[in-house]
Design an enzyme around this catalytic site. Sequence first.
Site, PDB file in Angstrom:
ATOM      1  N   GLU A  43       0.877  -1.164   0.000  1.00 25.85           N
ATOM      2  CA  GLU A  43       0.000   0.000   0.000  1.00 25.85           C
ATOM      3  C   GLU A  43       0.920   1.222   0.000  1.00 25.85           C
ATOM      4  O   GLU A  43       1.857   1.285   0.794  1.00 25.85           O
ATOM      5  CB  GLU A  43      -0.873   0.033   1.269  1.00 25.85           C
ATOM      6  CG  GLU A  43      -1.840   1.204   1.237  1.00 25.85           C
ATOM      7  CD  GLU A  43      -2.591   1.423   2.548  1.00 25.85           C
ATOM      8  OE1 GLU A  43      -2.243   0.785   3.563  1.00 25.85           O
ATOM      9  OE2 GLU A  43      -3.523   2.245   2.544  1.00 25.85           O
ATOM     10  N   ARG A 268       6.145 -12.852   8.939  1.00 23.29           N
ATOM     11  CA  ARG A 268       6.878 -11.637   8.605  1.00 23.29           C
ATOM     12  C   ARG A 268       8.156 -11.574   9.419  1.00 23.29           C
ATOM     13  O   ARG A 268       8.351 -12.322  10.379  1.00 23.29           O
ATOM     14  CB  ARG A 268       6.003 -10.405   8.838  1.00 23.29           C
ATOM     15  CG  ARG A 268       5.482 -10.248  10.256  1.00 23.29           C
ATOM     16  CD  ARG A 268       5.116  -8.795  10.564  1.00 23.29           C
ATOM     17  NE  ARG A 268       4.635  -8.083   9.405  1.00 23.29           N
ATOM     18  CZ  ARG A 268       3.448  -7.501   9.320  1.00 23.29           C
ATOM     19  NH1 ARG A 268       2.629  -7.551  10.363  1.00 23.29           N
ATOM     20  NH2 ARG A 268       3.080  -6.856   8.256  1.00 23.29           N
ATOM     21  N   LYS A 278       5.019   0.010  10.426  1.00 28.24           N
ATOM     22  CA  LYS A 278       4.895   1.341   9.818  1.00 28.24           C
ATOM     23  C   LYS A 278       4.526   2.380  10.865  1.00 28.24           C
ATOM     24  O   LYS A 278       5.032   3.499  10.853  1.00 28.24           O
ATOM     25  CB  LYS A 278       3.814   1.324   8.736  1.00 28.24           C
ATOM     26  CG  LYS A 278       4.323   0.886   7.384  1.00 28.24           C
ATOM     27  CD  LYS A 278       3.233   1.048   6.329  1.00 28.24           C
ATOM     28  CE  LYS A 278       3.646   0.356   5.044  1.00 28.24           C
ATOM     29  NZ  LYS A 278       2.560   0.303   4.054  1.00 28.24           N
TER      30      LYS A 278
END
Length: 571
Positions: A43, A268, A278
């Site tokens: 994104e 991850r 983030k």
Amino acid sequence: MSGVNPDQSKYPDSSSNFIEKMIDLDLESGVDDGKVQLRFPPEPNGFLHIGHAKAICLNFGLAQKYQGRCNLRFDDTNPSREEQRYVDSIQEDIRWLGFEWDELCFASDYFGQLYDWATQLIRQGDAYVCDLTGDEVKEYRGTLTEVGRNSPHRDRSVEENLDLFMRMKAGEFSDGEKTLRARINMESPHIIMRDPVMYRIQRSTHHRTGDDWCIYPTYDWAHGQEDAIEGVTHSLCSLEFNNNRPLYEWFLDKIGLESVPRQTEFARLNIEYTVLSKRKLRTLVEDGHVEDWDDPRLPTLAGLRRRGYPPEVIRAFMKNIGVAKFNSTIELAILENALRDHLNRTAIRRMAVLDPLKLVIENLSEGEGKMVEAVNNPEDPSAGTRSIPFEREVWVDRDDFRMEPPRKWRRLAPDAEVRLRYGYCVKVKEVIEDPESGQVQELRCVYDPETARGQTPDGRKVRGIIHWVPASCAVELPVRLYSPLFIEPDPDNPPEGKEFTDFLNPESLVETKALCEPILKEANPGERFQLERVGYFVADQKLSSSGSPHLARIVPLKDSWAKQEKRQAGV
RNA sequence: UACCCGGUGGUGUAAUUGGCAACACAACUGGUUUUGGUCCAGUCAUUCGAGGUUCGAGUCCUCGCCGGGUAGCCA
């Protein structure tokens, strides 16, 4: 997938992971006509970090391995947080890592198709327009242990739903007033299946479609369909999306496509002494704990790039840590090992002194200096040699002298003999201290002219070798010493009442100066080298200009003496 | 407490698919070395637990235990 050279690394090709095994099986059974299509779907709402690099190396790497294809697709379904500058930085970072996408795609290119499919679901009775507010939706959804209740709007007619949905798109309703929801099962034990929202009304200007749309698809409604449109065969995502998989499959099934992508989740990346979310990275940048998104202490790809990490190192690191479904944290040492391994083979050696102490060679007169030859890289003979003036006054590191040497000390001390790297052996004759502070000011030594080029004609062993720079032509350069951003290995999970920012390392950036051998003045921005016995450094891209490099430490050299000394002191 | 996913040395991944638990990193020993770097050699786990199937189980079955994820109109 355009070619990227296989990485030179001492790591063996790690044996195949569970994803490769799955693809092998798919290929054997002949599904997808033997095609392998992947995608990396960021994104565009922030900078890429090393966690993303794992997904990038995985997806693009798989495409290379299986001669498949890999797209870069921007999952731009939420214009309120997305920006063109992120679209640009993400492309730059992927290319820097050494990968090139087959197709550049945007979820926003599929908004029309997604809208059409939504009306199909409405016609099939699989979707409806709901007037519940956000809070009401939440209330109707139930909890982890209680089932939900049907929305009062769940049984609207197809015609009414079609009309309402069209008017949602036309902008007749205000933001949040209505949603389009999938009509699945409010009593499902999978909360995700309790009539999830497919479209919300949101008036914000999209970085690509401008104000064409005021309704935007949610991730769940968009993602599988995007994959299908692009012919993705293997849709890889992180573990938390495992919950969404039944919904991913439900939508594809309802649309009725003949060949569909399959979602597979993997763990991850987590690394010690840093944060990889983030939100937290944004906090660090916005609250001024670091300078910007490319601060060399950050695990962002922009930060690592500026720090001096070659992209090969990140690829080798990813190959080394593997892929699994188990949530794990990688030791910082693994990353640093990959870094040192690469830099040891490639970096030019130089000498510089960070904490200077003057050493005067009494039996070498002022004009009597001689040139000594220094090897540029012992791991790479083709890197050649250079000459350094060996003269009466030189600088050595204060840390290499001890008035009272500990056991097994091999460096300078009263009456001790060491070799000046690439030069001659010197013996300390006198230590001059400041009469007031008692601080050592100068070492008076004599050198042995018979000890050039590593020789000791009488066969005596001189174990200690230290770095130095000639005083007459030493160049003073600014230096930044970086250390891990956090003092705790797991700042991500602070104890009760603490925040991750409570564990910031106050010494993650130390600004200082170094006295360097003259040739370092010519270092170009971005050039990397090893300062012998100190560490690997880079001429910072932002702070350096041609002729005036600003040095920054990439990573220190391993220091087994420091370790041993610490242990000795501890005993 | 509903559903989903996991559990192999200090760490991270392997194990020819049921056949002597391997590799890397870390740690520790020792050797080489004009970087206390590099390099080389050696040491370091019977696989969460309990049953079961089998000549044989890290791998298959059952029951536990432990960890992670899910209740955004974020992704």
